[in-house]
Design an enzyme around this catalytic site. Sequence first.
Site, PDB file in Angstrom:
ATOM      1  N   SER A  95       0.834  -1.203   0.000  1.00 27.96           N
ATOM      2  CA  SER A  95       0.000   0.000   0.000  1.00 27.96           C
ATOM      3  C   SER A  95       0.865   1.248   0.000  1.00 27.96           C
ATOM      4  O   SER A  95       1.645   1.479   0.930  1.00 27.96           O
ATOM      5  CB  SER A  95      -0.906   0.010   1.231  1.00 27.96           C
ATOM      6  OG  SER A  95      -1.572   1.255   1.334  1.00 27.96           O
ATOM      7  N   HIS A 110      -1.292  -1.341  -4.237  1.00 28.72           N
ATOM      8  CA  HIS A 110      -2.548  -0.897  -3.635  1.00 28.72           C
ATOM      9  C   HIS A 110      -2.533   0.614  -3.437  1.00 28.72           C
ATOM     10  O   HIS A 110      -1.624   1.160  -2.803  1.00 28.72           O
ATOM     11  CB  HIS A 110      -2.748  -1.606  -2.287  1.00 28.72           C
ATOM     12  CG  HIS A 110      -4.087  -1.389  -1.667  1.00 28.72           C
ATOM     13  ND1 HIS A 110      -5.208  -2.101  -2.040  1.00 28.72           N
ATOM     14  CD2 HIS A 110      -4.497  -0.536  -0.695  1.00 28.72           C
ATOM     15  CE1 HIS A 110      -6.241  -1.707  -1.317  1.00 28.72           C
ATOM     16  NE2 HIS A 110      -5.842  -0.749  -0.499  1.00 28.72           N
ATOM     17  N   ASP A 148      -4.768   3.775  -2.041  1.00 26.11           N
ATOM     18  CA  ASP A 148      -5.914   4.209  -1.247  1.00 26.11           C
ATOM     19  C   ASP A 148      -6.334   5.612  -1.660  1.00 26.11           C
ATOM     20  O   ASP A 148      -5.601   6.583  -1.453  1.00 26.11           O
ATOM     21  CB  ASP A 148      -5.566   4.195   0.240  1.00 26.11           C
ATOM     22  CG  ASP A 148      -5.475   2.788   0.799  1.00 26.11           C
ATOM     23  OD1 ASP A 148      -6.415   2.007   0.562  1.00 26.11           O
ATOM     24  OD2 ASP A 148      -4.473   2.470   1.459  1.00 26.11           O
ATOM     25  N   HIS A 200      -8.351   1.294  -4.256  1.00 25.08           N
ATOM     26  CA  HIS A 200      -9.347   1.161  -3.193  1.00 25.08           C
ATOM     27  C   HIS A 200      -9.967   2.533  -2.969  1.00 25.08           C
ATOM     28  O   HIS A 200      -9.331   3.430  -2.410  1.00 25.08           O
ATOM     29  CB  HIS A 200      -8.671   0.636  -1.923  1.00 25.08           C
ATOM     30  CG  HIS A 200      -9.577   0.529  -0.749  1.00 25.08           C
ATOM     31  ND1 HIS A 200      -9.101   0.413   0.544  1.00 25.08           N
ATOM     32  CD2 HIS A 200     -10.932   0.517  -0.647  1.00 25.08           C
ATOM     33  CE1 HIS A 200     -10.126   0.332   1.368  1.00 25.08           C
ATOM     34  NE2 HIS A 200     -11.245   0.400   0.673  1.00 25.08           N
ATOM     35  N   GLY A 238      -9.400   4.811   6.574  1.00 26.61           N
ATOM     36  CA  GLY A 238      -9.102   6.237   6.675  1.00 26.61           C
ATOM     37  C   GLY A 238      -7.663   6.547   7.001  1.00 26.61           C
ATOM     38  O   GLY A 238      -7.125   7.549   6.536  1.00 26.61           O
ATOM     39  N   GLY A 255      -3.565   4.720   7.881  1.00 27.89           N
ATOM     40  CA  GLY A 255      -2.702   3.555   7.935  1.00 27.89           C
ATOM     41  C   GLY A 255      -2.135   3.351   9.327  1.00 27.89           C
ATOM     42  O   GLY A 255      -2.297   4.177  10.223  1.00 27.89           O
ATOM     43  N   GLY A 256      -1.455   2.215   9.511  1.00 31.32           N
ATOM     44  CA  GLY A 256      -0.751   1.959  10.760  1.00 31.32           C
ATOM     45  C   GLY A 256      -1.615   1.563  11.932  1.00 31.32           C
ATOM     46  O   GLY A 256      -1.169   1.615  13.082  1.00 31.32           O
ATOM     47  N   ASP A 315      -7.281  -5.846   4.176  1.00 31.07           N
ATOM     48  CA  ASP A 315      -6.546  -4.584   4.241  1.00 31.07           C
ATOM     49  C   ASP A 315      -6.627  -4.022   5.654  1.00 31.07           C
ATOM     50  O   ASP A 315      -7.714  -3.750   6.153  1.00 31.07           O
ATOM     51  CB  ASP A 315      -7.161  -3.592   3.243  1.00 31.07           C
ATOM     52  CG  ASP A 315      -6.436  -2.256   3.194  1.00 31.07           C
ATOM     53  OD1 ASP A 315      -5.388  -2.103   3.853  1.00 31.07           O
ATOM     54  OD2 ASP A 315      -6.920  -1.354   2.481  1.00 31.07           O
ATOM     55  N   GLY A 375       1.049  -2.168   4.248  1.00 30.08           N
ATOM     56  CA  GLY A 375       1.628  -0.843   4.099  1.00 30.08           C
ATOM     57  C   GLY A 375       2.914  -0.682   4.866  1.00 30.08           C
ATOM     58  O   GLY A 375       4.015  -0.807   4.328  1.00 30.08           O
TER      59      GLY A 375
END
Length: 229
Positions: free
Chosen positions: A13, A36, A38, A69, A145, A147-148, A178, A200
Amino acid sequence: MAGSTGGPLIAPSILAADFARLADEAAAVNGADWLHVDVMDGHFVPNLTIGLPVVESLLAVTDIPMDCHLMIDNPDRWAPPYAEAGAYNVTFHAEATDNPVGVARDIRAAGAKAGISVKPGTPLEPYLDILPHFDTLLVMSVEPGFGGQRFIPEVLSKVRAVRKMVDAGELTILVEIDGGINDDTIEQAAEAGVDCFVAGSAVYGADDPAAAVAALRRQAGAASLHLSL
């Protein structure tokens, strides 16, 4: 579902990549099955990321199939242009439209695979009957909304339900996950029946992103093989 290398699909990602060096970051994961992307509009989700112009630019500099996505409102209008631009797979959220089958039809007509995604708290049951109209089911294992985030294992019940239908010959669809996928979580996702793993921070936070992709693929493959024995 085997990837181009004969194992599970790994989709790094770019949300976790350096946005000032996206061409280099795409090159750094050469050998990945999908890339990917986002897309967030600041409405469907609170974050704002990138849109069609950046996707078009990425498509010009990488041969990795693009997995878009769309975490956006009004996918009826905005999803088909991503397919027209050359994305391989275009996924939108079930929660964002009253006409998911129509959106899927338009994406496919524009030349891409069509995917549908559900948030962690969204039941899958209301959408089971329409899954034959899709190529991909993207199960979110974090709130979309940002990452992490920490992996939510409870969503794997959705994966198992769809995998059971696929294994019984009742459905042909690729199951993607995901959110929070790393070397601590990928095995349980693979054992539940996931085909494609979005990662990601686990990839772009590594010293060698390409090696991280290969390592995740090995882990997922070993877990999937164990499941089939």
